[in-house]
Write a protein that holds these residues in place. Structure first.
Motif, PDB file in Angstrom:
ATOM      1  N   ASN A  24       0.816  -1.216   0.000  1.00  0.00           N
ATOM      2  CA  ASN A  24       0.000   0.000   0.000  1.00  0.00           C
ATOM      3  C   ASN A  24       0.854   1.272   0.000  1.00  0.00           C
ATOM      4  OD1 ASN A  24      -2.380  -1.480   0.088  1.00  0.00           O
ATOM      5  ND2 ASN A  24      -2.525  -1.412   2.306  1.00  0.00           N
ATOM      6  N   ARG A  25       1.882   1.302   0.831  1.00  0.00           N
ATOM      7  CA  ARG A  25       2.702   2.511   0.936  1.00  0.00           C
ATOM      8  C   ARG A  25       3.498   2.748  -0.346  1.00  0.00           C
ATOM      9  NH1 ARG A  25       5.938   2.089   6.490  1.00  0.00           N
ATOM     10  NH2 ARG A  25       6.258  -0.041   5.738  1.00  0.00           N
ATOM     11  N   ARG A  26       4.028   1.674  -0.921  1.00  0.00           N
ATOM     12  CA  ARG A  26       4.778   1.836  -2.173  1.00  0.00           C
ATOM     13  C   ARG A  26       3.861   2.256  -3.321  1.00  0.00           C
ATOM     14  NH1 ARG A  26       7.329  -3.735  -2.561  1.00  0.00           N
ATOM     15  NH2 ARG A  26       5.976  -4.178  -0.776  1.00  0.00           N
ATOM     16  N   TRP A  27       2.630   1.741  -3.307  1.00  0.00           N
ATOM     17  CA  TRP A  27       1.648   2.143  -4.315  1.00  0.00           C
ATOM     18  C   TRP A  27       1.413   3.646  -4.238  1.00  0.00           C
ATOM     19  CZ3 TRP A  27      -3.147   4.474  -4.402  1.00  0.00           C
ATOM     20  CH2 TRP A  27      -3.939   4.288  -5.553  1.00  0.00           C
ATOM     21  N   ALA A  28       1.278   4.164  -3.026  1.00  0.00           N
ATOM     22  CA  ALA A  28       1.064   5.594  -2.841  1.00  0.00           C
ATOM     23  C   ALA A  28       2.309   6.396  -3.225  1.00  0.00           C
ATOM     24  CB  ALA A  28       0.678   5.875  -1.397  1.00  0.00           C
ATOM     25  N   ALA A  41      -6.693   2.948  -0.550  1.00  0.00           N
ATOM     26  CA  ALA A  41      -6.864   2.209  -1.806  1.00  0.00           C
ATOM     27  C   ALA A  41      -6.837   0.710  -1.555  1.00  0.00           C
ATOM     28  CB  ALA A  41      -5.764   2.607  -2.789  1.00  0.00           C
ATOM     29  N   GLY A  42      -5.983   0.290  -0.629  1.00  0.00           N
ATOM     30  CA  GLY A  42      -5.927  -1.128  -0.280  1.00  0.00           C
ATOM     31  C   GLY A  42      -7.201  -1.607   0.368  1.00  0.00           C
ATOM     32  N   ALA A  43      -7.807  -0.765   1.218  1.00  0.00           N
ATOM     33  CA  ALA A  43      -9.068  -1.135   1.873  1.00  0.00           C
ATOM     34  C   ALA A  43     -10.178  -1.323   0.841  1.00  0.00           C
ATOM     35  CB  ALA A  43      -9.454  -0.062   2.885  1.00  0.00           C
ATOM     36  N   PRO A 216      -3.067  -2.711  -3.797  1.00  0.00           N
ATOM     37  CA  PRO A 216      -4.171  -2.003  -4.445  1.00  0.00           C
ATOM     38  C   PRO A 216      -4.367  -2.391  -5.919  1.00  0.00           C
ATOM     39  CG  PRO A 216      -2.903  -0.476  -3.109  1.00  0.00           C
ATOM     40  CD  PRO A 216      -2.112  -1.755  -3.189  1.00  0.00           C
ATOM     41  N   ASP A 217      -3.353  -3.022  -6.518  1.00  0.00           N
ATOM     42  CA  ASP A 217      -3.441  -3.451  -7.922  1.00  0.00           C
ATOM     43  C   ASP A 217      -3.826  -4.918  -8.057  1.00  0.00           C
ATOM     44  OD1 ASP A 217      -2.642  -0.937  -8.888  1.00  0.00           O
ATOM     45  OD2 ASP A 217      -0.516  -1.454  -8.663  1.00  0.00           O
ATOM     46  N   PHE A 218      -4.000  -5.615  -6.949  1.00  0.00           N
ATOM     47  CA  PHE A 218      -4.277  -7.057  -6.998  1.00  0.00           C
ATOM     48  C   PHE A 218      -5.772  -7.256  -7.262  1.00  0.00           C
ATOM     49  CE2 PHE A 218      -4.980 -11.321  -5.134  1.00  0.00           C
ATOM     50  CZ  PHE A 218      -3.997 -12.016  -5.820  1.00  0.00           C
ATOM     51  N   SER A 219      -6.100  -7.491  -8.499  1.00  0.00           N
ATOM     52  CA  SER A 219      -7.489  -7.562  -8.947  1.00  0.00           C
ATOM     53  C   SER A 219      -8.042  -8.975  -8.850  1.00  0.00           C
ATOM     54  CB  SER A 219      -7.572  -7.096 -10.401  1.00  0.00           C
ATOM     55  OG  SER A 219      -6.806  -7.973 -11.238  1.00  0.00           O
TER      56      SER A 219
END
Length: 243
Positions: A24-28, A41-43, A216-219
């Motif tokens: 999550n932090r790296r995504w941000a 976004a992760g939530a 957050p990208d794990f669909s």
């Protein structure tokens, strides 16, 4: 017994998927956003994955939301995570209830605020009668903590008994996830290849799937890829021939 070498034979689905939601932090950071927005976004991604598991017929999903080690993070980030957790419980529990999701929250609740503990209790009680899928959210959880508290719970339930009488089955019955099957598929997002003190006992025979996707990208499509990989595994559980 079904013949798993026959391509027409339906492959067994994992009965229990556990996910370490990392990145999550790296995504941000990649988007020049504060860490709090990455956690938010992760939530949101959690809802998609719960629905995907329910749709695919997976009866148990466990998510590593907050570890016992996460208290070491900056106070501002921890406070933000606690607020996000409370907001998530308040906003999502009605949707969970409407969709047959049974919510369980496992971990040491003693460090959470009284308001948080009350909210957790209400969320569990509201969804207790649901049976479509059980979502276990692990908060202030660690695998070592779980084994220690299980041993203490066994001792309390069996006063006066010598430790030599403690069996694996007896200890397992006191784990925080005792009502769920052992983990079949453990997924970690974020590119790391370790399980970070998550469900050490329950994942003893889990298939480990590591992906570079940030949480957050794990669909749902990525989840399907992990499940497709899982059904091709030769799960022997210590035997010399495929089951």
């Amino acid at each position: 017994m079904s013949d798993l070498s026959d391509p027409t034979t339906p492959k067994p689905l994992p009965q229990h998927i556990a996910i370490i939601m990392d990145g999550n932090r790296r995504w941000a950071k990649k988007r020049f956003m504060p860490a709090a927005l990455g956690h938010a976004a992760g939530a949101k991604r959690v809802r998609d994955i719960v629905r995907a598991c329910a749709h695919k017929g997976v009866p148990h999903l466990s998510l590593f939301a907050f570890s016992t080690e996460n208290w070491r993070r900056p106070e501002e980030e921890v406070s933000s995570l606690m607020g996000l957790f409370m907001t998530y419980l308040q906003q999502e529990v009605n949707d969970m209830n409407a969709n047959g999701v049974r919510l369980r929250l496992v971990g040491d609740r003693s460090r959470f605020s009284t308001a948080m503990q009350e909210l957790m209790h209400r969320a569990e009680a509201q969804t207790a009668g649901n049976s479509h899928i059980t979502l276990t959210v692990c908060a202030n959880y660690g695998g070592r903590w779980d084994m220690v508290q299980a041993a203490q719970a066994w001792q309390k339930a069996n006063p006066g008994q010598d430790l030599q009488s403690l069996t694996e089955e007896a200890l397992a019955s006191h784990l925080s996830t005792a009502d769920a099957p052992e983990v079949d598929l453990l997924i970690r997002t974020g590119g790391e290849s370790r399980i970070s003190n998550f469900m050490l006992w329950q994942a003893a025979y889990a298939e480990m799937y590591f992906t570079d996707d940030l949480w957050p990208d794990f669909s749902a499509e990525r989840l399907q890829q992990a499940m497709d990989w899982y059904v091709l595994r030769d799960r022997r559980f210590g035997s010399s021939a495929p089951l």
